[in-house]
Design an enzyme around this catalytic site. Structure first.
Site, PDB file in Angstrom:
ATOM      1  NE  ARG A 145      26.607  23.679  37.105  1.00 52.65           N
ATOM      2  CZ  ARG A 145      27.494  24.431  36.466  1.00 52.65           C
ATOM      3  NH1 ARG A 145      28.205  25.341  37.132  1.00 52.65           N
ATOM      4  NH2 ARG A 145      27.685  24.294  35.175  1.00 52.65           N
ATOM      5  CB  ALA A 191      43.621  33.289  40.629  1.00 52.60           C
ATOM      6  CB  THR A 192      39.506  34.330  44.240  1.00 60.39           C
ATOM      7  OG1 THR A 192      40.303  34.612  45.403  1.00 60.39           O
ATOM      8  CG2 THR A 192      38.074  34.075  44.657  1.00 60.39           C
ATOM      9  CG  LEU A 204      38.805  22.744  41.475  1.00 58.23           C
ATOM     10  CD1 LEU A 204      39.229  21.979  40.223  1.00 58.23           C
ATOM     11  CD2 LEU A 204      39.952  22.783  42.480  1.00 58.23           C
ATOM     12  CG  MET A 205      34.633  25.747  44.669  1.00 56.97           C
ATOM     13  SD  MET A 205      34.307  27.294  45.570  1.00 56.97           S
ATOM     14  CE  MET A 205      34.997  26.895  47.164  1.00 56.97           C
ATOM     15  CD  GLU A 206      30.896  28.460  38.076  1.00 50.85           C
ATOM     16  OE1 GLU A 206      29.828  28.290  37.452  1.00 50.85           O
ATOM     17  OE2 GLU A 206      31.680  29.398  37.853  1.00 50.85           O
ATOM     18  N   GLY A 229      26.093  27.601  35.461  1.00 50.70           N
ATOM     19  CA  GLY A 229      26.217  28.342  36.708  1.00 50.70           C
ATOM     20  C   GLY A 229      25.425  29.631  36.649  1.00 50.70           C
ATOM     21  CG  HIS A 271      40.239  32.085  47.987  1.00 47.41           C
ATOM     22  ND1 HIS A 271      40.836  32.421  46.794  1.00 47.41           N
ATOM     23  CD2 HIS A 271      41.005  31.099  48.519  1.00 47.41           C
ATOM     24  CE1 HIS A 271      41.914  31.659  46.607  1.00 47.41           C
ATOM     25  NE2 HIS A 271      42.042  30.859  47.657  1.00 47.41           N
ATOM     26  CG  MET A 295      38.775  27.980  45.377  1.00 45.81           C
ATOM     27  SD  MET A 295      38.694  28.866  46.962  1.00 45.81           S
ATOM     28  CE  MET A 295      37.376  30.034  46.624  1.00 45.81           C
TER      29      MET A 295
END
Length: 128
Positions: free
Chosen positions: A111, A32-33, A39-41, A60, A67, A36
């Site tokens: 952030r 799921a976007t 995970l990036m955050e 954030g 994506h 993803m």
């Protein structure tokens, strides 16, 4: 002191709980976007975590990512964040998600450095 170029890579093995079907963001059994993005955050947060005093953290504020490729259940996905810009409390990261050698997502994440207690105190439910 925080420096440009700090990086971190976070890793996730896609499970059924991480799919668009499970998250309600789609109806396909692929990463799921929103997962993803999380995970990036996480990678961005951890890239600078050790540079901050214990009473501070980052939150954030903005993310602008694509994506571009699906990842099936069982795939190992890596998200790397690199600190590219520091403007006072504002931190801007380049983020990229990969499955093997393939880029599956990429973009920019902002952030802000915050005081933990002050931030939590501002997060109270206000009654009318």
């Amino acid at each position: 002191m925080m420096n440009i170029g700090l990086t971190h890579t976070s890793v996730l093995t896609v499970s059924d709980a991480h799919t668009a079907q499970a998250m309600g963001s789609g109806d396909m059994p692929v990463l799921a976007t929103p997962i993803m993005i999380a995970l990036m955050e996480n990678a961005a947060m951890l890239a600078v975590d050790q540079e901050l005093p214990q009473e501070q953290t980052t939150v954030g504020a903005h993310i602008d990512v694509s994506h571009s490729k699906p990842s099936p259940v069982g795939a190992e996905v890596f998200a790397t964040a690199e600190l590219r810009e520091i403007e006072g409390r504002r931190l801007t990261f380049h983020v990229v998600a990969m499955q093997g050698d393939d880029v599956i997502g990429e973009g920019t994440h902002v952030r802000f450095v915050v005081d933990r207690d002050r931030f939590l105190n501002a997060a109270v439910i206000k009654k009318p």
